[in-house]
Design a protein around this motif. Structure first.
Motif, mmCIF file in Angstrom:
data_model
loop_
_atom_site.group_PDB
_atom_site.id
_atom_site.type_symbol
_atom_site.label_atom_id
_atom_site.label_comp_id
_atom_site.label_asym_id
_atom_site.label_seq_id
_atom_site.Cartn_x
_atom_site.Cartn_y
_atom_site.Cartn_z
ATOM 1 N N PHE A 108 89.689 9.580 1.183
ATOM 2 C CA PHE A 108 89.822 8.673 2.331
ATOM 3 C C PHE A 108 90.482 7.367 1.876
ATOM 4 O O PHE A 108 91.382 6.857 2.545
ATOM 5 C CB PHE A 108 88.456 8.401 2.951
ATOM 6 C CG PHE A 108 88.501 7.587 4.214
ATOM 7 C CD1 PHE A 108 88.683 8.185 5.448
ATOM 8 C CD2 PHE A 108 88.357 6.204 4.176
ATOM 9 C CE1 PHE A 108 88.726 7.439 6.620
ATOM 10 C CE2 PHE A 108 88.399 5.446 5.336
ATOM 11 C CZ PHE A 108 88.585 6.069 6.565
ATOM 12 N N ASP A 109 90.038 6.830 0.722
ATOM 13 C CA ASP A 109 90.641 5.611 0.182
ATOM 14 C C ASP A 109 92.136 5.819 -0.040
ATOM 15 O O ASP A 109 92.958 4.970 0.319
ATOM 16 C CB ASP A 109 89.994 5.203 -1.148
ATOM 17 C CG ASP A 109 88.545 4.794 -1.021
ATOM 18 O OD1 ASP A 109 88.116 4.407 0.088
ATOM 19 O OD2 ASP A 109 87.839 4.870 -2.046
ATOM 20 N N ARG A 110 92.499 6.941 -0.639
ATOM 21 C CA ARG A 110 93.908 7.226 -0.941
ATOM 22 C C ARG A 110 94.728 7.343 0.344
ATOM 23 O O ARG A 110 95.831 6.810 0.451
ATOM 24 C CB ARG A 110 94.035 8.516 -1.749
ATOM 25 C CG ARG A 110 95.472 8.764 -2.239
ATOM 26 C CD ARG A 110 95.651 10.166 -2.766
ATOM 27 N NE ARG A 110 95.496 11.158 -1.716
ATOM 28 C CZ ARG A 110 96.424 11.459 -0.806
ATOM 29 N NH1 ARG A 110 97.567 10.822 -0.794
ATOM 30 N NH2 ARG A 110 96.197 12.377 0.098
ATOM 31 N N GLU A 111 94.172 7.995 1.323
ATOM 32 C CA GLU A 111 94.905 8.234 2.564
ATOM 33 C C GLU A 111 95.242 6.942 3.306
ATOM 34 O O GLU A 111 96.297 6.823 3.918
ATOM 35 C CB GLU A 111 94.097 9.161 3.467
ATOM 36 C CG GLU A 111 94.863 9.653 4.663
ATOM 37 C CD GLU A 111 94.116 10.724 5.434
ATOM 38 O OE1 GLU A 111 94.476 10.916 6.604
ATOM 39 O OE2 GLU A 111 93.177 11.339 4.893
ATOM 40 N N TYR A 112 94.342 5.940 3.242
ATOM 41 C CA TYR A 112 94.526 4.730 4.039
ATOM 42 C C TYR A 112 94.852 3.478 3.227
ATOM 43 O O TYR A 112 94.979 2.392 3.799
ATOM 44 C CB TYR A 112 93.296 4.496 4.923
ATOM 45 C CG TYR A 112 93.171 5.602 5.948
ATOM 46 C CD1 TYR A 112 94.020 5.641 7.053
ATOM 47 C CD2 TYR A 112 92.258 6.631 5.775
ATOM 48 C CE1 TYR A 112 93.934 6.673 7.971
ATOM 49 C CE2 TYR A 112 92.165 7.671 6.688
ATOM 50 C CZ TYR A 112 93.012 7.691 7.787
ATOM 51 O OH TYR A 112 92.945 8.717 8.684
ATOM 52 N N ALA A 113 95.005 3.606 1.926
ATOM 53 C CA ALA A 113 95.295 2.450 1.073
ATOM 54 C C ALA A 113 96.736 1.970 1.261
ATOM 55 O O ALA A 113 97.625 2.747 1.599
ATOM 56 C CB ALA A 113 95.059 2.814 -0.391
ATOM 57 N N TRP A 114 96.933 0.679 1.034
ATOM 58 C CA TRP A 114 98.276 0.096 1.072
ATOM 59 C C TRP A 114 98.951 0.335 -0.273
ATOM 60 O O TRP A 114 98.379 0.008 -1.324
ATOM 61 C CB TRP A 114 98.210 -1.401 1.313
ATOM 62 C CG TRP A 114 97.857 -1.826 2.697
ATOM 63 C CD1 TRP A 114 97.284 -1.079 3.685
ATOM 64 C CD2 TRP A 114 98.040 -3.125 3.241
ATOM 65 N NE1 TRP A 114 97.098 -1.839 4.805
ATOM 66 C CE2 TRP A 114 97.556 -3.110 4.569
ATOM 67 C CE3 TRP A 114 98.564 -4.316 2.740
ATOM 68 C CZ2 TRP A 114 97.591 -4.221 5.390
ATOM 69 C CZ3 TRP A 114 98.582 -5.421 3.557
ATOM 70 C CH2 TRP A 114 98.115 -5.377 4.874
ATOM 71 N N PRO A 115 100.159 0.875 -0.270
ATOM 72 C CA PRO A 115 100.883 1.055 -1.536
ATOM 73 C C PRO A 115 101.219 -0.287 -2.183
ATOM 74 O O PRO A 115 101.367 -1.303 -1.499
ATOM 75 C CB PRO A 115 102.166 1.784 -1.130
ATOM 76 C CG PRO A 115 102.000 2.201 0.276
ATOM 77 C CD PRO A 115 100.901 1.381 0.869
ATOM 78 N N ARG A 116 101.336 -0.251 -3.502
ATOM 79 C CA ARG A 116 101.732 -1.409 -4.309
ATOM 80 C C ARG A 116 100.788 -2.597 -4.174
ATOM 81 O O ARG A 116 101.168 -3.733 -4.391
ATOM 82 C CB ARG A 116 103.179 -1.804 -4.013
ATOM 83 C CG ARG A 116 104.167 -0.714 -4.434
ATOM 84 C CD ARG A 116 105.603 -1.040 -4.108
ATOM 85 N NE ARG A 116 105.864 -1.350 -2.717
ATOM 86 C CZ ARG A 116 106.021 -0.460 -1.739
ATOM 87 N NH1 ARG A 116 105.906 0.822 -2.013
ATOM 88 N NH2 ARG A 116 106.286 -0.843 -0.506
ATOM 89 N N CYS A 117 99.545 -2.337 -3.796
ATOM 90 C CA CYS A 117 98.493 -3.360 -3.745
ATOM 91 C C CYS A 117 97.396 -2.963 -4.719
ATOM 92 O O CYS A 117 97.226 -1.785 -5.028
ATOM 93 C CB CYS A 117 97.879 -3.444 -2.343
ATOM 94 S SG CYS A 117 98.863 -4.367 -1.173
ATOM 95 N N SER A 118 96.635 -3.944 -5.151
ATOM 96 C CA SER A 118 95.454 -3.666 -5.978
ATOM 97 C C SER A 118 94.310 -3.254 -5.063
ATOM 98 O O SER A 118 94.126 -3.825 -3.993
ATOM 99 C CB SER A 118 95.055 -4.919 -6.761
ATOM 100 O OG SER A 118 96.057 -5.282 -7.671
ATOM 101 N N HIS A 119 93.554 -2.264 -5.510
ATOM 102 C CA HIS A 119 92.386 -1.789 -4.766
ATOM 103 C C HIS A 119 91.211 -1.788 -5.737
ATOM 104 O O HIS A 119 91.095 -0.896 -6.572
ATOM 105 C CB HIS A 119 92.640 -0.395 -4.195
ATOM 106 C CG HIS A 119 93.735 -0.388 -3.179
ATOM 107 N ND1 HIS A 119 93.495 -0.637 -1.847
ATOM 108 C CD2 HIS A 119 95.072 -0.217 -3.304
ATOM 109 C CE1 HIS A 119 94.655 -0.597 -1.188
ATOM 110 N NE2 HIS A 119 95.621 -0.354 -2.050
#
Length: 158
Positions: A108-119
């Protein structure tokens, strides 16, 4: 990529995660990308409420409770983004907790995460924070561990 994370921010993220346990906490990280894009430097932490609800009004609802999902309301992101721009900053990432789970991104995190940002994910086991890890989503939508460089800087908690 390296995330420059002042110790007071790290402490505040951990405290936020413990205070919201057994629910997931969440927030935004404001800062700058420096050293030719090699480092993200946190300048301000923007804690938010977990707006996740398992209702028909939530188009992402999948039957999971707040202990397994988080959502930062669009209004909160917009307010943070306006504040960042006004102060010469940008949203450099997000943080959230994983109650009783490792500090590893979920599907779920991968699906909705913003690319090129720190998570940044903090694992909270039985109410005590344990592990904290930062991840970066690449353009192929894969997470990679990101080094956290802890510094002793003064922080702005918004």
């Amino acid at each position: 990529m390296v995330l420059v994370l002042p110790a007071p921010y790290l402490d505040r993220i951990r405290i936020h995660a413990q205070q919201t346990y057994p629910q997931e906490c969440c927030g935004l990280m404001l800062g700058r990308t420096v050293f030719s894009g090699e480092h993200r430097e946190l300048v301000a932490l923007w804690p938010t409420r977990n707006a996740w609800e398992n209702t028909a009004q939530n188009p992402l609802a999948d039957g999971m409770p707040q202990s397994r999902r988080f959502l930062i309301a669009a209004e909160d992101v917009l307010v943070a983004q306006r504040h960042a721009r006004t102060n010469g900053l940008e949203i450099v990432g997000f943080y959230h907790s994983h109650p009783d789970h490792p500090a590893v991104p979920s599907e779920f995190d991968r699906e909705y995460a913003w690319p090129r940002c720190s998570h940044v994910i903090v694992s909270v086991q039985a109410g005590q924070n344990c592990e904290i890890q930062s991840w970066m989503l690449d353009d192929e939508h894969r997470f990679h561990p990101e080094t956290i460089l802890r510094t002793q800087a003064v922080c702005a908690l918004l």
